[in-house]
Scaffold this motif. Sequence first.
Motif, PDB file in Angstrom:
ATOM      1  N   ILE A 260      25.804  28.936  51.559  1.00  9.90           N
ATOM      2  CA  ILE A 260      27.127  28.700  52.149  1.00  9.90           C
ATOM      3  C   ILE A 260      27.574  29.990  52.826  1.00  9.90           C
ATOM      4  O   ILE A 260      27.697  31.032  52.184  1.00  9.90           O
ATOM      5  CB  ILE A 260      28.168  28.296  51.079  1.00  9.90           C
ATOM      6  N   GLY A 261      27.821  29.924  54.134  1.00 13.98           N
ATOM      7  CA  GLY A 261      28.231  31.098  54.890  1.00 13.98           C
ATOM      8  C   GLY A 261      29.739  31.197  55.040  1.00 13.98           C
ATOM      9  O   GLY A 261      30.454  30.186  54.989  1.00 13.98           O
ATOM     10  N   SER A 262      30.202  32.411  55.251  1.00 14.04           N
ATOM     11  CA  SER A 262      31.636  32.675  55.389  1.00 14.04           C
ATOM     12  C   SER A 262      32.153  32.426  56.793  1.00 14.04           C
ATOM     13  O   SER A 262      33.357  32.288  57.009  1.00 14.04           O
ATOM     14  CB  SER A 262      31.937  34.130  55.029  1.00 14.04           C
ATOM     15  N   GLY A 263      31.244  32.377  57.765  1.00 13.66           N
ATOM     16  CA  GLY A 263      31.684  32.462  59.148  1.00 13.66           C
ATOM     17  C   GLY A 263      31.894  33.924  59.510  1.00 13.66           C
ATOM     18  O   GLY A 263      31.862  34.823  58.661  1.00 13.66           O
ATOM     19  N   THR A 264      32.105  34.192  60.783  1.00 17.43           N
ATOM     20  CA  THR A 264      32.221  35.564  61.276  1.00 17.43           C
ATOM     21  C   THR A 264      33.380  36.293  60.614  1.00 17.43           C
ATOM     22  O   THR A 264      34.526  35.823  60.636  1.00 17.43           O
ATOM     23  CB  THR A 264      32.427  35.567  62.799  1.00 17.43           C
ATOM     24  N   VAL A 265      33.087  37.446  60.039  1.00 18.57           N
ATOM     25  CA  VAL A 265      34.125  38.256  59.392  1.00 18.57           C
ATOM     26  C   VAL A 265      35.065  38.786  60.466  1.00 18.57           C
ATOM     27  O   VAL A 265      34.623  39.279  61.514  1.00 18.57           O
ATOM     28  CB  VAL A 265      33.497  39.404  58.588  1.00 18.57           C
ATOM     29  N   SER A 266      36.361  38.695  60.208  1.00 14.49           N
ATOM     30  CA  SER A 266      37.345  39.067  61.218  1.00 14.49           C
ATOM     31  C   SER A 266      38.642  39.503  60.562  1.00 14.49           C
ATOM     32  O   SER A 266      39.097  38.875  59.605  1.00 14.49           O
ATOM     33  CB  SER A 266      37.604  37.876  62.155  1.00 14.49           C
ATOM     34  N   ASN A 267      39.230  40.562  61.085  1.00 11.81           N
ATOM     35  CA  ASN A 267      40.535  41.032  60.623  1.00 11.81           C
ATOM     36  C   ASN A 267      41.565  40.905  61.734  1.00 11.81           C
ATOM     37  O   ASN A 267      41.243  41.075  62.921  1.00 11.81           O
ATOM     38  CB  ASN A 267      40.473  42.500  60.193  1.00 11.81           C
ATOM     39  N   VAL A 268      42.797  40.614  61.349  1.00 12.59           N
ATOM     40  CA  VAL A 268      43.891  40.589  62.314  1.00 12.59           C
ATOM     41  C   VAL A 268      44.107  41.976  62.901  1.00 12.59           C
ATOM     42  O   VAL A 268      44.442  42.130  64.079  1.00 12.59           O
ATOM     43  CB  VAL A 268      45.177  40.058  61.647  1.00 12.59           C
ATOM     44  N   ASP A 269      43.887  43.020  62.104  1.00 13.00           N
ATOM     45  CA  ASP A 269      43.977  44.403  62.566  1.00 13.00           C
ATOM     46  C   ASP A 269      42.866  44.663  63.585  1.00 13.00           C
ATOM     47  O   ASP A 269      41.692  44.752  63.230  1.00 13.00           O
ATOM     48  CB  ASP A 269      43.844  45.355  61.379  1.00 13.00           C
ATOM     49  N   ARG A 270      43.199  44.785  64.840  1.00 15.59           N
ATOM     50  CA  ARG A 270      42.211  44.928  65.903  1.00 15.59           C
ATOM     51  C   ARG A 270      41.507  46.277  65.892  1.00 15.59           C
ATOM     52  O   ARG A 270      40.445  46.440  66.508  1.00 15.59           O
ATOM     53  CB  ARG A 270      42.866  44.715  67.273  1.00 15.59           C
ATOM     54  N   LEU A 271      42.061  47.263  65.178  1.00 18.21           N
ATOM     55  CA  LEU A 271      41.425  48.577  65.128  1.00 18.21           C
ATOM     56  C   LEU A 271      40.100  48.546  64.378  1.00 18.21           C
ATOM     57  O   LEU A 271      39.284  49.455  64.530  1.00 18.21           O
ATOM     58  CB  LEU A 271      42.369  49.601  64.478  1.00 18.21           C
ATOM     59  N   SER A 272      39.882  47.499  63.583  1.00 19.10           N
ATOM     60  CA  SER A 272      38.633  47.396  62.833  1.00 19.10           C
ATOM     61  C   SER A 272      37.500  46.825  63.682  1.00 19.10           C
ATOM     62  O   SER A 272      36.361  46.734  63.217  1.00 19.10           O
ATOM     63  CB  SER A 272      38.835  46.528  61.588  1.00 19.10           C
TER      64      SER A 272
END
Length: 328
Positions: A260-272
């Motif tokens: 089971i995959g998480s999908g693409t890891v993503s943060n609302v903080d665009r600096l990351s």
Amino acid sequence: MKLASLQQSRDGKLIVVSRDLKWAVSAQNIAPTMQYALDHWTDVEPILNDLYHALNRKVLENRFIFQPTHCASPLPRAFQWADGSAYVNHVELVRKARGAEMPKSFWQDPLIYQGMSDKFLNPTQPIEVEDLNWGVDFEAEIAVITDDVPMATSVKNAEKHIKLLMLVNDVSLRNLIPTELAKGFGFFQSKPSSAFSPVAVTPDELGESWKENKINNRLYVHLNQQLFGNPNAGVDMTFNFAQLIHHAAKSRQLTAGTIIGSGTVSNVDRLSGSCCIAEKRMLEIIEQGEPQTPFMQYGDSVKIEMFDADKHSIFGAIEQAVIPFIKH
């Protein structure tokens, strides 16, 4: 405990890997393959764990140097690979990129698609592509491997079925996706073989980073040796792995070895930064009116890796280059 599969036959050869990823030992007398271990997890896990501790104490004469380039993905093929989209922020951005509105239900009901699982790429195997116009993209993710999960398993019980974790490069052909999804029947040609990290680890290996069925570490992605993104995998994960398993098992049993995959890891903080090119392109459209970052070209490379608090690699790295597919 850390486990890997050497490139041998279709299902690999199971080995136990030391915590520092420097040494390994064969597990053939315990479990010949990763799938066998998962099918008999209750019986073999304590024995494999004893072997793991002995390997870390460096008391085994039959140990050998661990070489990730000799590894297949931990499960070279799987009975099921179901990839979610747990980071809804990412889903919203990518759907905007192809002109699709996102229903509000996506924040309450997880997305999962069933991907290609009959042959995964090795962690350092090139990504063969016939046509660059297809829009080659990487997607850095985390995945769990389960044992047998009964149908209609609750969220509370689902977490008990998480046996191993690993990293994923869910390769996507972005320019094939809109037409394919417009048919109303889901991904197929736009989602070729994925690759997984050389090593899969048990949740206890993550220590305090494993909380609420999420990994609270940064996931580092480099494109052509340049940092592309390092979002925290535990931040902005709308649905944790127990919730994803619960959702996947709503109407079916999940057999041991289900990924089971998480999908693409993503943060609302665009600096990351980002874990895929499509997300970065969408942000460029929002900020500058048009995308600036091209999709991957022949010779481009991606590296995906996660580190513990002491800066040690946890899973080893996925390192892949894009090369032309040559018809034989």
